[in-house]
Design a protein around this motif. Structure first.
Motif, mmCIF file in Angstrom:
data_model
loop_
_atom_site.group_PDB
_atom_site.id
_atom_site.type_symbol
_atom_site.label_atom_id
_atom_site.label_comp_id
_atom_site.label_asym_id
_atom_site.label_seq_id
_atom_site.Cartn_x
_atom_site.Cartn_y
_atom_site.Cartn_z
ATOM 1 N N ASN A 1 0.470 -10.678 0.759
ATOM 2 C CA ASN A 1 0.966 -9.804 -0.301
ATOM 3 C C ASN A 1 2.381 -10.200 -0.712
ATOM 4 O OD1 ASN A 1 2.569 -7.107 -0.988
ATOM 5 N ND2 ASN A 1 0.427 -6.770 -1.559
ATOM 6 N N TYR B 1 3.501 -11.658 -4.438
ATOM 7 C CA TYR B 1 4.529 -10.904 -5.161
ATOM 8 C C TYR B 1 5.735 -11.791 -5.478
ATOM 9 C CZ TYR B 1 7.452 -6.892 -6.407
ATOM 10 O OH TYR B 1 8.256 -5.996 -7.068
ATOM 11 N N GLY C 1 -0.781 -4.656 -10.624
ATOM 12 C CA GLY C 1 -1.404 -4.681 -9.308
ATOM 13 C C GLY C 1 -1.144 -3.415 -8.509
ATOM 14 N N TYR C 2 0.096 -2.915 -8.563
ATOM 15 C CA TYR C 2 0.411 -1.716 -7.780
ATOM 16 C C TYR C 2 -0.009 -0.428 -8.475
ATOM 17 C CZ TYR C 2 2.578 -4.524 -4.232
ATOM 18 O OH TYR C 2 2.776 -5.431 -3.221
ATOM 19 N N ASN D 1 -3.644 -0.354 -7.232
ATOM 20 C CA ASN D 1 -3.822 -0.181 -5.794
ATOM 21 C C ASN D 1 -4.334 1.191 -5.345
ATOM 22 O OD1 ASN D 1 -3.274 -1.147 -2.919
ATOM 23 N ND2 ASN D 1 -2.025 0.701 -3.046
ATOM 24 N N PHE E 1 -7.941 1.243 -5.981
ATOM 25 C CA PHE E 1 -8.629 0.301 -5.101
ATOM 26 C C PHE E 1 -8.751 0.872 -3.691
ATOM 27 C CE2 PHE E 1 -8.633 -3.367 -2.193
ATOM 28 C CZ PHE E 1 -9.786 -4.006 -2.638
ATOM 29 N N THR E 2 -7.742 1.627 -3.277
ATOM 30 C CA THR E 2 -7.783 2.272 -1.960
ATOM 31 C C THR E 2 -8.937 3.269 -1.890
ATOM 32 O OG1 THR E 2 -5.393 1.999 -1.679
ATOM 33 C CG2 THR E 2 -6.471 3.662 -0.318
ATOM 34 N N ALA F 1 -3.388 -5.905 -5.164
ATOM 35 C CA ALA F 1 -4.134 -4.681 -4.842
ATOM 36 C C ALA F 1 -5.053 -4.893 -3.644
ATOM 37 C CB ALA F 1 -4.947 -4.237 -6.063
ATOM 38 N N SER G 1 -4.836 -7.275 -1.135
ATOM 39 C CA SER G 1 -4.117 -7.510 0.118
ATOM 40 C C SER G 1 -3.442 -6.238 0.616
ATOM 41 C CB SER G 1 -3.080 -8.633 -0.052
ATOM 42 O OG SER G 1 -2.161 -8.321 -1.084
ATOM 43 N N PHE G 2 -2.833 -5.472 -0.285
ATOM 44 C CA PHE G 2 -2.152 -4.258 0.152
ATOM 45 C C PHE G 2 -3.147 -3.153 0.494
ATOM 46 C CE2 PHE G 2 0.512 -0.386 -0.728
ATOM 47 C CZ PHE G 2 1.280 -0.508 0.412
ATOM 48 N N GLY G 3 -4.262 -3.104 -0.238
ATOM 49 C CA GLY G 3 -5.279 -2.107 0.074
ATOM 50 C C GLY G 3 -5.874 -2.328 1.453
ATOM 51 N N ASP H 1 4.779 0.332 2.741
ATOM 52 C CA ASP H 1 4.709 -0.346 1.469
ATOM 53 C C ASP H 1 4.910 -1.837 1.720
ATOM 54 O OD1 ASP H 1 5.154 -1.068 -1.304
ATOM 55 O OD2 ASP H 1 5.402 1.061 -1.636
#
Length: 304
Positions: free
Chosen positions: A84, A88, A103-104, A107, A110-111, A156, A158-160, A302
């Motif tokens: 991520n 970024y 993307g954020y 997210n 997507f979560t 989205a 990778s962070f999800g 985050d």
């Protein structure tokens, strides 16, 4: 000052830093993204350790490394958060700030999708409508521009997945973050030493100002996390729900009005669909909480 107001100030400060962090990455844009990432990992580790000591956080490092399942989850989350960070960083330094904002914004939706697909959670009609709107927004960009918005989707995804894994790790934010960076430090150090040995590295040869900026990356990574972790314990989830959109909103404003990235009709339509989905799911969530308020507070991390 009340505890709730203090918590709101702490969490808002974290989101403010995350929202303005593209300014930092623009300042070090002459450095390759992979080198910035390596420095961010290396310098985040002592900062995280110092914050744990200063804030008198419980020391969980020993417990984590003695628990194979927990350690395995944090190693997986380390790979995801580093991915991520790289996406970024690359996007900001290559004038794709608007894509990171997209993307954020995607997210949270997507979560919800991950909760349905992985955790077998039931999808309400409102959530389904929000996901459909977000999908339409992404498809609109694909059709109109003829390319996959890989930066937004990569962030989205990778962070999800990172959030999904951290949801199942019973450690506080700073301890988990410390383990993640410690796991990545050996590779990052080897890479940086190799760069300096071959003369390709910029830390030693680029001057004091740039070197200090690269060190600052560790502070800008660990400090907002500690602010967020402290703030989320003191404020209601409804306040946190609104705050989570502050960061991508600030990034959006920077992209359009400061860095003057193109924001044509196709991008506008894509954002409108995604914003509409977010508005629906957020409004429904607030309505549900007012009907049946809950007391437990959640904590999360985050990326940026």
């Amino acid at each position: 000052m009340s505890e709730q107001r203090r918590g709101l100030l702490l969490a808002a400060s974290a989101y403010l830093i995350w929202g303005l962090i593209p300014i930092y990455f623009k300042a070090v844009a002459t450095v390759p993204a992979q080198e910035i990432l390596a420095h961010r990992i290396v310098w985040s580790t002592p900062v995280a350790l110092l914050l744990i000591l200063l804030l008198r956080q419980p020391w969980q490092f020993g417990q984590i490394i003695r628990t194979p399942r927990l350690l395995g989850l944090l190693l997986a989350s380390a790979l995801l958060v580093s991915t991520n960070w790289f996406i970024y960083t690359w996007a900001i330094t290559h004038d794709r700030v608007l894509d990171t904002s997209l993307g954020y914004f995607i997210n949270p939706l997507f979560t919800i999708a991950l909760g349905v697909l992985v955790l077998r959670e039931r999808l309400s009609r409102v959530q389904l409508a929000a996901l459909v709107l977000a999908a339409v927004g992404v498809i609109w960009l694909i059709v109109a521009r003829g390319e996959l918005p890989w930066i937004a989707l990569g962030l989205a995804l990778s962070f999800g997945l990172y959030g999904l894994i951290r949801k199942h790790t019973c450690v506080n934010a700073l301890n988990g973050f410390l383990v993640e960076t410690v796991a990545l430090v050996p590779l990052a150090l080897i890479y940086l030493v190799w760069l300096e040995w071959t003369g390709a590295g910029l830390f030693v040869h680029a001057g004091t100002s740039l070197s200090l900026l690269l060190v600052l990356g560790g502070v800008l990574t660990a400090v907002p996390l500690s602010l967020f972790a402290a703030g989320v314990q003191r404020i209601p989830l409804t306040s946190l729900g609104f705050l989570q959109y502050a960061s991508p909103s600030l990034v959006f404003l920077l992209a359009v009005f400061v860095y003057h990235e193109p924001f044509d009709r196709d991008r506008l339509m894509s954002f409108v669909f995604i914003w509409s989905g977010l508005a629906i799911v957020t409004g429904h969530s607030l309505w549900q909480r007012r009907r049946a308020p809950t007391s437990p507070l959640a904590s999360s991390d985050d990326a940026h």
